[in-house]
Motif scaffolding. Sequence first.
Motif, mmCIF file in Angstrom:
data_model
loop_
_atom_site.group_PDB
_atom_site.id
_atom_site.type_symbol
_atom_site.label_atom_id
_atom_site.label_comp_id
_atom_site.label_asym_id
_atom_site.label_seq_id
_atom_site.Cartn_x
_atom_site.Cartn_y
_atom_site.Cartn_z
ATOM 1 N N ILE A 1 43.372 22.167 2.119
ATOM 2 C CA ILE A 1 43.596 22.026 3.557
ATOM 3 C C ILE A 1 42.454 22.689 4.304
ATOM 4 O O ILE A 1 42.089 23.829 4.024
ATOM 5 N N ASP A 2 41.833 21.963 5.237
ATOM 6 C CA ASP A 2 40.771 22.528 6.063
ATOM 7 C C ASP A 2 41.370 23.124 7.330
ATOM 8 O O ASP A 2 42.481 22.781 7.734
ATOM 9 N N GLY A 3 40.598 23.992 7.957
ATOM 10 C CA GLY A 3 41.058 24.632 9.184
ATOM 11 C C GLY A 3 41.080 26.137 9.035
ATOM 12 O O GLY A 3 40.999 26.676 7.927
ATOM 13 N N PRO A 4 41.200 26.860 10.159
ATOM 14 C CA PRO A 4 41.187 28.326 10.131
ATOM 15 C C PRO A 4 42.382 28.891 9.362
ATOM 16 O O PRO A 4 43.454 28.284 9.305
ATOM 17 N N LEU A 5 42.166 30.079 8.793
ATOM 18 C CA LEU A 5 43.221 30.749 8.038
ATOM 19 C C LEU A 5 43.014 32.252 8.158
ATOM 20 O O LEU A 5 41.889 32.734 8.053
ATOM 21 N N LEU A 6 44.094 32.983 8.381
ATOM 22 C CA LEU A 6 44.048 34.442 8.493
ATOM 23 C C LEU A 6 44.558 35.053 7.198
ATOM 24 O O LEU A 6 45.681 34.780 6.769
ATOM 25 N N VAL A 7 43.734 35.889 6.552
ATOM 26 C CA VAL A 7 44.122 36.615 5.341
ATOM 27 C C VAL A 7 44.223 38.088 5.721
ATOM 28 O O VAL A 7 43.214 38.721 6.033
ATOM 29 N N SER A 8 45.431 38.620 5.705
ATOM 30 C CA SER A 8 45.637 40.010 6.113
ATOM 31 C C SER A 8 46.148 40.825 4.939
ATOM 32 O O SER A 8 46.735 40.308 3.994
ATOM 33 N N GLY A 9 45.927 42.123 5.018
ATOM 34 C CA GLY A 9 46.370 43.023 3.968
ATOM 35 C C GLY A 9 45.609 44.335 4.024
ATOM 36 O O GLY A 9 44.589 44.448 4.705
ATOM 37 N N GLU A 10 46.109 45.338 3.314
ATOM 38 C CA GLU A 10 45.474 46.644 3.307
ATOM 39 C C GLU A 10 44.120 46.573 2.596
ATOM 40 O O GLU A 10 43.823 45.624 1.879
ATOM 41 N N ARG A 11 43.321 47.604 2.793
ATOM 42 C CA ARG A 11 42.013 47.646 2.145
ATOM 43 C C ARG A 11 42.195 47.657 0.625
ATOM 44 O O ARG A 11 43.104 48.281 0.094
ATOM 45 N N GLN B 1 34.086 36.307 21.595
ATOM 46 C CA GLN B 1 35.399 35.690 21.412
ATOM 47 C C GLN B 1 35.423 34.298 22.035
ATOM 48 O O GLN B 1 35.976 33.356 21.452
ATOM 49 N N GLN B 2 34.808 34.159 23.194
ATOM 50 C CA GLN B 2 34.773 32.853 23.854
ATOM 51 C C GLN B 2 33.970 31.864 23.028
ATOM 52 O O GLN B 2 34.342 30.682 22.906
ATOM 53 N N ARG B 3 32.868 32.331 22.418
ATOM 54 C CA ARG B 3 32.037 31.433 21.609
ATOM 55 C C ARG B 3 32.797 30.957 20.366
ATOM 56 O O ARG B 3 32.707 29.783 19.977
ATOM 57 N N VAL B 4 33.561 31.857 19.739
ATOM 58 C CA VAL B 4 34.359 31.458 18.577
ATOM 59 C C VAL B 4 35.432 30.464 18.996
ATOM 60 O O VAL B 4 35.678 29.459 18.323
ATOM 61 N N LEU B 5 36.089 30.736 20.138
ATOM 62 C CA LEU B 5 37.142 29.838 20.625
ATOM 63 C C LEU B 5 36.574 28.462 20.941
ATOM 64 O O LEU B 5 37.168 27.429 20.570
ATOM 65 N N ASP B 6 35.427 28.419 21.603
ATOM 66 C CA ASP B 6 34.795 27.130 21.924
ATOM 67 C C ASP B 6 34.475 26.356 20.648
ATOM 68 O O ASP B 6 34.686 25.136 20.584
ATOM 69 N N HIS B 7 33.984 27.071 19.639
ATOM 70 C CA HIS B 7 33.631 26.414 18.373
ATOM 71 C C HIS B 7 34.871 25.819 17.709
ATOM 72 O O HIS B 7 34.830 24.669 17.220
ATOM 73 N N LEU B 8 35.978 26.567 17.697
ATOM 74 C CA LEU B 8 37.197 26.076 17.056
ATOM 75 C C LEU B 8 37.821 24.925 17.833
ATOM 76 O O LEU B 8 38.441 24.033 17.238
ATOM 77 N N GLN B 9 37.667 24.932 19.135
ATOM 78 C CA GLN B 9 38.196 23.823 19.921
ATOM 79 C C GLN B 9 37.385 22.549 19.690
ATOM 80 O O GLN B 9 37.934 21.444 19.708
ATOM 81 N N ARG B 10 36.095 22.717 19.427
ATOM 82 C CA ARG B 10 35.256 21.548 19.119
ATOM 83 C C ARG B 10 35.434 21.106 17.670
ATOM 84 O O ARG B 10 35.295 19.917 17.365
ATOM 85 N N HIS B 11 35.736 22.085 16.783
ATOM 86 C CA HIS B 11 35.849 21.788 15.355
ATOM 87 C C HIS B 11 37.150 22.395 14.806
ATOM 88 O O HIS B 11 37.131 23.421 14.130
ATOM 89 N N PRO B 12 38.277 21.772 15.103
ATOM 90 C CA PRO B 12 39.567 22.341 14.665
ATOM 91 C C PRO B 12 39.737 22.416 13.154
ATOM 92 O O PRO B 12 40.592 23.160 12.661
ATOM 93 N N GLN B 13 38.929 21.670 12.392
ATOM 94 C CA GLN B 13 39.015 21.714 10.933
ATOM 95 C C GLN B 13 38.010 22.683 10.313
ATOM 96 O O GLN B 13 37.825 22.693 9.092
ATOM 97 N N ALA B 14 37.370 23.498 11.139
ATOM 98 C CA ALA B 14 36.386 24.454 10.634
ATOM 99 C C ALA B 14 37.033 25.375 9.598
ATOM 100 O O ALA B 14 38.145 25.868 9.795
ATOM 101 N N HIS B 15 36.331 25.573 8.477
ATOM 102 C CA HIS B 15 36.867 26.389 7.380
ATOM 103 C C HIS B 15 36.492 27.847 7.635
ATOM 104 O O HIS B 15 35.600 28.401 6.979
ATOM 105 N N LEU B 16 37.197 28.483 8.563
ATOM 106 C CA LEU B 16 36.922 29.855 8.975
ATOM 107 C C LEU B 16 38.054 30.752 8.480
ATOM 108 O O LEU B 16 39.196 30.633 8.924
ATOM 109 N N LEU B 17 37.744 31.637 7.528
ATOM 110 C CA LEU B 17 38.736 32.563 6.980
ATOM 111 C C LEU B 17 38.531 33.930 7.623
ATOM 112 O O LEU B 17 37.468 34.541 7.462
#
Length: 403
Positions: free
Chosen positions: A154-164, A221-237
């Motif tokens: 699956i393409d698109g942004p994904l948040l990976v969270s957890g302790e160090r 933050q605005q630049r990242v948001l603009d990029h994701l709105q233009r490329h919703p399938q961006a593989h950004l982890l």
Amino acid sequence: MLEAVSVASRQLLVLEPFDACETLFQPLQAAGWTLQRCTPETLNDHAGDALLLHLDQQPSHALLKQLQLTGLGCVVLADAGCLMQVDRDELVGEWFFAALPLPVEMPRLLETLQQAQAGTRLLGLTSGGQLPAFLGNCGAARSLRRQLVRLGHIDGPLLVSGERGSGKHLLARLLHQRSSFAAQAMRAIDCAERFDDAALAASTVTTVLLENASRLSEVEQQRVLDHLQRHPQAHLLTLDRGELVQALLQGGFRRDLFQQLAVQQLQTPNLREHPGDLLLLAEAFANQHGAVIGRHHRRFSEEAIDAMTSHSWPGNVRELRNRVVRALVLAQGRQILAADLGLRPAQASSDAPVTLEDYILRAERQALNDVLGRYSNNMSQAARTLGVSRPTFYRLLHKHRLR
């Protein structure tokens, strides 16, 4: 058997400041070490077998990360007062091979540097192989393995969270390996250092890791948001230790951007909440790294197991791996002791005498961990190997808190 991982070369990188180490340079060179003075900016430009660093304060996370990326066994020298002020156990457990107080005796320093060189060599011999799976038998680890299969396509942004140290980078590499971009090199943006527009743009053709996103400025933050709105399938982890959610709650991070970054989420488990995985992972690391130097039959003593069980593991799996690798270098006998791991023996309970039942329980736990390490994804095969039914196997897992 340090000779099994030692090499003729003895290249020692010395990180500035040099003043406290200056008197050691000549004896080190006389002992066969070739010294190379480095700054944090030039550190990655040099190859070495070990790293020497004088510490006068708690190191920054950025420096620790840079030292870790070198892959070198790092020996720290510090005044006794400094070692009392910094978190020595954490630094040695997670980041450094050893920390020695100044003034240091040359024989001890030479022996420690040789051991650090062996650790460097050992990690280098085992770091280029196939990516490991996300090991663990707890529910969270099994769930992550299932999600890896699903999310890898699956393409698109994904948040990976957890302790160090809980495996976020490993999870990101495994996701990239299973993605349609696997043939391309992964890119990274560390927002604590600088924002990289070119790397962000690459998220349409490969996986891009976004680290320390809470440090993004409003403009970034605005630049990242603009990029994701233009490329919703961006593989950004996006990798987060909790600072991103905290920044969101405090109003320092845009909610609309957070929602874009966290369309899909994964959470890595911490080690202390899943003690059943502790020995399984320790055995896996000991077998993986020990096989390289003929020490794959090293077992953990009961003292070492008790010490690991009572330790809080603030650095999670990364700390466990580092301590096991260090122990393989230091262990003298057939067993790994608590001291080899850099852990204090657990306090013995005066009202808990050793009985036959204790020995039976320990044997059961060892057998379960052995088969779980070998057949973590095949419980039926694990049960057959032990010669018990699957229901009996699951009862044993629950009995020993291994599930």
